[in-house]
Design an enzyme around this catalytic site. Structure first.
Site, PDB file in Angstrom:
ATOM      1  N   VAL A  29       0.836  -1.208   0.000  1.00  0.00           N
ATOM      2  CA  VAL A  29       0.000   0.000   0.000  1.00  0.00           C
ATOM      3  C   VAL A  29       0.871   1.258   0.000  1.00  0.00           C
ATOM      4  O   VAL A  29       0.636   2.193  -0.766  1.00  0.00           O
ATOM      5  CB  VAL A  29      -0.956   0.001   1.215  1.00  0.00           C
ATOM      6  CG1 VAL A  29      -1.786   1.276   1.244  1.00  0.00           C
ATOM      7  CG2 VAL A  29      -1.864  -1.231   1.181  1.00  0.00           C
ATOM      8  N   LYS A 217     -13.213  -5.618  10.244  1.00  0.00           N
ATOM      9  CA  LYS A 217     -13.951  -4.661   9.420  1.00  0.00           C
ATOM     10  C   LYS A 217     -15.420  -4.594   9.841  1.00  0.00           C
ATOM     11  O   LYS A 217     -16.026  -3.518   9.862  1.00  0.00           O
ATOM     12  CB  LYS A 217     -13.823  -5.067   7.949  1.00  0.00           C
ATOM     13  CG  LYS A 217     -12.415  -4.871   7.405  1.00  0.00           C
ATOM     14  CD  LYS A 217     -12.235  -5.618   6.094  1.00  0.00           C
ATOM     15  CE  LYS A 217     -10.876  -5.345   5.470  1.00  0.00           C
ATOM     16  NZ  LYS A 217     -10.561  -6.261   4.367  1.00  0.00           N
TER      17      LYS A 217
HETATM   18  P1  NDP Z   1       3.096  -4.718   3.712  1.00  0.00           P
HETATM   19  O1  NDP Z   1       3.511  -5.850   4.595  1.00  0.00           O
HETATM   20  O2  NDP Z   1       3.243  -4.866   2.255  1.00  0.00           O
HETATM   21  O3  NDP Z   1       3.889  -3.394   4.140  1.00  0.00           O
HETATM   22  C1  NDP Z   1       4.121  -3.062   5.462  1.00  0.00           C
HETATM   23  C2  NDP Z   1       5.183  -1.966   5.495  1.00  0.00           C
HETATM   24  O4  NDP Z   1       5.324  -1.510   6.819  1.00  0.00           O
HETATM   25  C3  NDP Z   1       6.557  -2.413   5.030  1.00  0.00           C
HETATM   26  O5  NDP Z   1       7.154  -1.411   4.251  1.00  0.00           O
HETATM   27  C4  NDP Z   1       7.337  -2.586   6.319  1.00  0.00           C
HETATM   28  O6  NDP Z   1       8.713  -2.297   6.206  1.00  0.00           O
HETATM   29  C5  NDP Z   1       6.690  -1.549   7.183  1.00  0.00           C
HETATM   30  N1  NDP Z   1       6.769  -1.870   8.593  1.00  0.00           N
HETATM   31  C6  NDP Z   1       6.184  -2.907   9.236  1.00  0.00           C
HETATM   32  N2  NDP Z   1       6.504  -2.879  10.524  1.00  0.00           N
HETATM   33  C7  NDP Z   1       7.316  -1.817  10.710  1.00  0.00           C
HETATM   34  C8  NDP Z   1       7.987  -1.268  11.827  1.00  0.00           C
HETATM   35  N3  NDP Z   1       7.897  -1.837  13.025  1.00  0.00           N
HETATM   36  N4  NDP Z   1       8.741  -0.155  11.645  1.00  0.00           N
HETATM   37  C9  NDP Z   1       8.852   0.416  10.432  1.00  0.00           C
HETATM   38  N5  NDP Z   1       8.221  -0.059   9.328  1.00  0.00           N
HETATM   39  C10 NDP Z   1       7.485  -1.165   9.476  1.00  0.00           C
HETATM   40  O7  NDP Z   1       1.602  -4.391   4.124  1.00  0.00           O
HETATM   41  P2  NDP Z   1       0.457  -3.729   3.223  1.00  0.00           P
HETATM   42  O8  NDP Z   1       0.989  -2.567   2.525  1.00  0.00           O
HETATM   43  O9  NDP Z   1      -0.237  -4.776   2.451  1.00  0.00           O
HETATM   44  O10 NDP Z   1      -0.585  -3.296   4.350  1.00  0.00           O
HETATM   45  C11 NDP Z   1      -0.314  -2.192   5.173  1.00  0.00           C
HETATM   46  C12 NDP Z   1      -1.550  -1.871   6.004  1.00  0.00           C
HETATM   47  O11 NDP Z   1      -2.641  -1.598   5.136  1.00  0.00           O
HETATM   48  C13 NDP Z   1      -2.026  -2.968   6.929  1.00  0.00           C
HETATM   49  O12 NDP Z   1      -2.592  -2.407   8.084  1.00  0.00           O
HETATM   50  C14 NDP Z   1      -3.128  -3.655   6.120  1.00  0.00           C
HETATM   51  O13 NDP Z   1      -4.059  -4.315   6.926  1.00  0.00           O
HETATM   52  C15 NDP Z   1      -3.738  -2.447   5.447  1.00  0.00           C
HETATM   53  N6  NDP Z   1      -4.469  -2.720   4.232  1.00  0.00           N
HETATM   54  C16 NDP Z   1      -3.891  -3.469   3.254  1.00  0.00           C
HETATM   55  C17 NDP Z   1      -4.572  -3.703   2.084  1.00  0.00           C
HETATM   56  C18 NDP Z   1      -3.995  -4.525   0.983  1.00  0.00           C
HETATM   57  O14 NDP Z   1      -4.736  -4.833   0.033  1.00  0.00           O
HETATM   58  N7  NDP Z   1      -2.722  -4.910   1.031  1.00  0.00           N
HETATM   59  C19 NDP Z   1      -5.921  -3.173   1.871  1.00  0.00           C
HETATM   60  C20 NDP Z   1      -6.441  -2.393   2.969  1.00  0.00           C
HETATM   61  C21 NDP Z   1      -5.725  -2.190   4.097  1.00  0.00           C
HETATM   62  P3  NDP Z   1       9.709  -3.199   5.317  1.00  0.00           P
HETATM   63  O15 NDP Z   1       9.244  -3.003   3.899  1.00  0.00           O
HETATM   64  O16 NDP Z   1      11.050  -2.621   5.553  1.00  0.00           O
HETATM   65  O17 NDP Z   1       9.527  -4.597   5.789  1.00  0.00           O
HETATM   66  N1  HSE Z   2      -6.282  -8.577   3.281  1.00  0.00           N
HETATM   67  C1  HSE Z   2      -7.352  -7.677   3.048  1.00  0.00           C
HETATM   68  C2  HSE Z   2      -8.352  -8.308   2.127  1.00  0.00           C
HETATM   69  C3  HSE Z   2      -6.842  -6.401   2.467  1.00  0.00           C
HETATM   70  O1  HSE Z   2      -7.991  -9.285   1.479  1.00  0.00           O
HETATM   71  O2  HSE Z   2      -9.488  -7.853   2.054  1.00  0.00           O
HETATM   72  C4  HSE Z   2      -7.928  -5.354   2.300  1.00  0.00           C
HETATM   73  O3  HSE Z   2      -8.375  -4.905   3.539  1.00  0.00           O
END
Ligand code: NDP
Ligand code: HSE
Length: 449
Positions: A29, A217
């Site tokens: 994201v 959710k």
């Molecule tokens: P990812 O695992 O792809 O990305 C997480 C990011 O956060 C990475 O860049 C990671 O760093 C960083 N991170 C995690 N922990 C730490 C920490 N302790 N300190 C600093 N950086 C940290 O997750 P997503 O992008 O898929 O999801 C992110 C959020 O969005 C979540 O809450 C998820 O539930 C929500 N979300 C996701 C959706 C989706 O379709 N993917 C849809 C809707 C909501 P690094 O890259 O260095 O590991």
């Molecule tokens: N893991 C979640 C899903 C991301 O599949 O719906 C969107 O919230």
């Protein structure tokens, strides 16, 4: 310096200084948020009334290459970053350190935009209270159903109506998995791997397949819809790990599709919220929701039924919702004003899942001899569960449509009229005890008929 308490940044005649945006997380994201902030820089500035300047991106690992992200912006000092921002976008996920960082950001006067449904469902009161005390915004459109505008309609557009029911598909991963099982014949594990590769799944996909993500959710939506704090623990949750290829195939044979549904209802007695797989008639609009798409029906007293549909997972769709929130909170920074605060005045009681009323379809392997059907029917009647339809396949049918070799067995498919979960559970337990019943193969709720 941040403008605390949502104060406008300057008089109309003064040029607006840039609003500093800090990003916590740069994964699926986060990278898309950076892309939109960068590519739409001029448009965003015009819409907000001030430029948005990305001042830093907190990650864990500085060595990972991140397309389109200036490496100079990357930092592992998330705590320091949130101190120098007007708007903090949290897309790192998890409970900690996300919660502490968001609270620090709020305390420092920043507005917060988050996609973190797990944290919101676990502890939104703490975040709401902090934001209200600091006079800043807490926005979270992306936390439910990604790109679909749903939080805002429930929280704001329908605030003058009375929401009675929310029913829908709110997890993209499980919808993708069930769809792949039904249309491509994939097994659950392979379909989950694909969903991970496509960026739909949570960091730990157990959150998706176990129904935890959908439950979070559902808790968020129900809290907003019913002006009542709905604790995650009050949401009845079942995932899709128990759904077999056989269930999916039989759903098709009986004119249904298996979907993981979230259902939140307000009755005279209180609020019931549940997440579970269910059979949906093939003719129902939810049956036509494929891939990682989500669709949610909201039923309100005056508005009637509304349907929200769109991409429920994935980097770009989620970033779209986040950027909508960023623009909203940024406008408040420029023009003054604030978004909605927590509304929990109704404080309705939570109802147990056992009180939920649904139709069911059960499949049984039974002895193929006279009188068996009437024995099963008697047990159902004895528990006050009325039969809507019965179908008998001569013998258990395998996945490929081949009949099983056990010629003395028959497969019964019984659909009930509406009954409570409690009555159905007692019925199934009693049916399983019958000598003539070899196996209760599956019991699934039927919704949307
Ligand atoms: P990812 O695992 O792809 O990305 C997480 C990011 O956060 C990475 O860049 C990671 O760093 C960083 N991170 C995690 N922990 C730490 C920490 N302790 N300190 C600093 N950086 C940290 O997750 P997503 O992008 O898929 O999801 C992110 C959020 O969005 C979540 O809450 C998820 O539930 C929500 N979300 C996701 C959706 C989706 O379709 N993917 C849809 C809707 C909501 P690094 O890259 O260095 O590991
Ligand atoms: N893991 C979640 C899903 C991301 O599949 O719906 C969107 O919230």
């Amino acid at each position: 310096m941040a403008a605390p308490n949502g104060a406008p940044l300057g008089a109309d005649s003064e040029p607006r200084r840039a609003l500093r945006v800090a990003l916590l997380g740069c994964g699926v994201v986060g990278t898309q948020v950076v892309r939109l902030l960068t590519q739409q820089r001029a448009d965003l500035a015009a819409r907000v009334g001030a430029p948005l300047e990305l001042v830093g991106v907190a990650v864990r690992d500085l060595t990972i290459a991140r397309e389109g992200v200036d490496p100079a912006l990357l930092t592992t000092d998330a705590a320091g970053l949130v101190e120098r921002a007007d708007i903090v976008v949290e897309v790192m996920g998890g409970i900690e350190p996300a919660r502490s960082l968001m609270l620090s950001a709020i305390a420092a006067g920043a507005s917060v935009v988050t996609a973190n449904k797990a944290l919101l469902a676990a502890d939104s009161p703490t975040l709401y209270a902090a934001a209200e005390a600091a006079g800043v915004d807490l926005y979270f459109e992306a936390a439910v159903a990604a790109a679909i505008p749903l939080v805002r309609p429930v929280r704001e557009s329908l605030a003058g109506d009375r929401i009675k029911r929310i029913l829908g598909i709110v997890n993209g991963t499980t919808n993708y998995v069930l769809d792949q099982m039904a249309t491509e014949g994939l097994d659950l594990d392979l379909a989950v791997k694909q969903a991970q590769q496509l960026g739909y799944a949570e960091a730990d996909p157990t959150a998706d397949v176990g129904g935890y993500d959908a439950a979070a959710k559902a808790a968020i939506l129900a809290s907003l819809a019913f002006h009542t704090r709905v604790p995650l623990a009050s949401v009845h949750r079942e995932g899709i790990t128990g759904i077999t290829a056989d269930d999916v195939a039989w759903a098709g044979r009986t004119g249904h599709v298996v979907k993981l549904l979230a259902i939140a209802e307000r009755t005279d007695d209180g609020v019931s919220v549940r997440v579970h797989p269910a059979l949906v008639p093939a003719s129902h609009p939810l049956a036509g929701v494929h891939g990682a798409f989500n669709a949610v029906f909201v039923e309100a007293e005056a508005a009637g039924e509304l349907m929200f549909y769109g991409r429920g997972a994935g980097g770009a769709p989620t970033a779209s919702a986040i950027m909508g929130d960023v623009v909203s909170v940024a406008r408040h920074r420029v023009l003054g004003g604030r978004g909605p605060v927590e509304s929990k005045y109704a404080d309705l009681p939570m109802l147990p899942a056992s009180a939920a009323i649904t139709r069911y379809q059960m499949r049984l392997d039974v002895a193929d001899r006279p009188g068996v059907l009437s024995q099963v029917a008697a047990v159902l009647a004895g528990h006050g569960v009325s039969i809507e339809a019965v179908r008998q396949a001569p013998q258990p049918v395998g996945l490929d449509g081949e009949v099983a070799p056990a010629a003395s067995l028959a497969h019964l498919i019984i659909t009930t009229h509406a009954a409570t979960d409690a009555a159905l559970a007692a019925t199934v337990a009693a049916i399983a005890e019958l000598d003539s019943v070899t196996r209760v193969v599956s019991v699934l709720r039927v919704e949307g008929a």
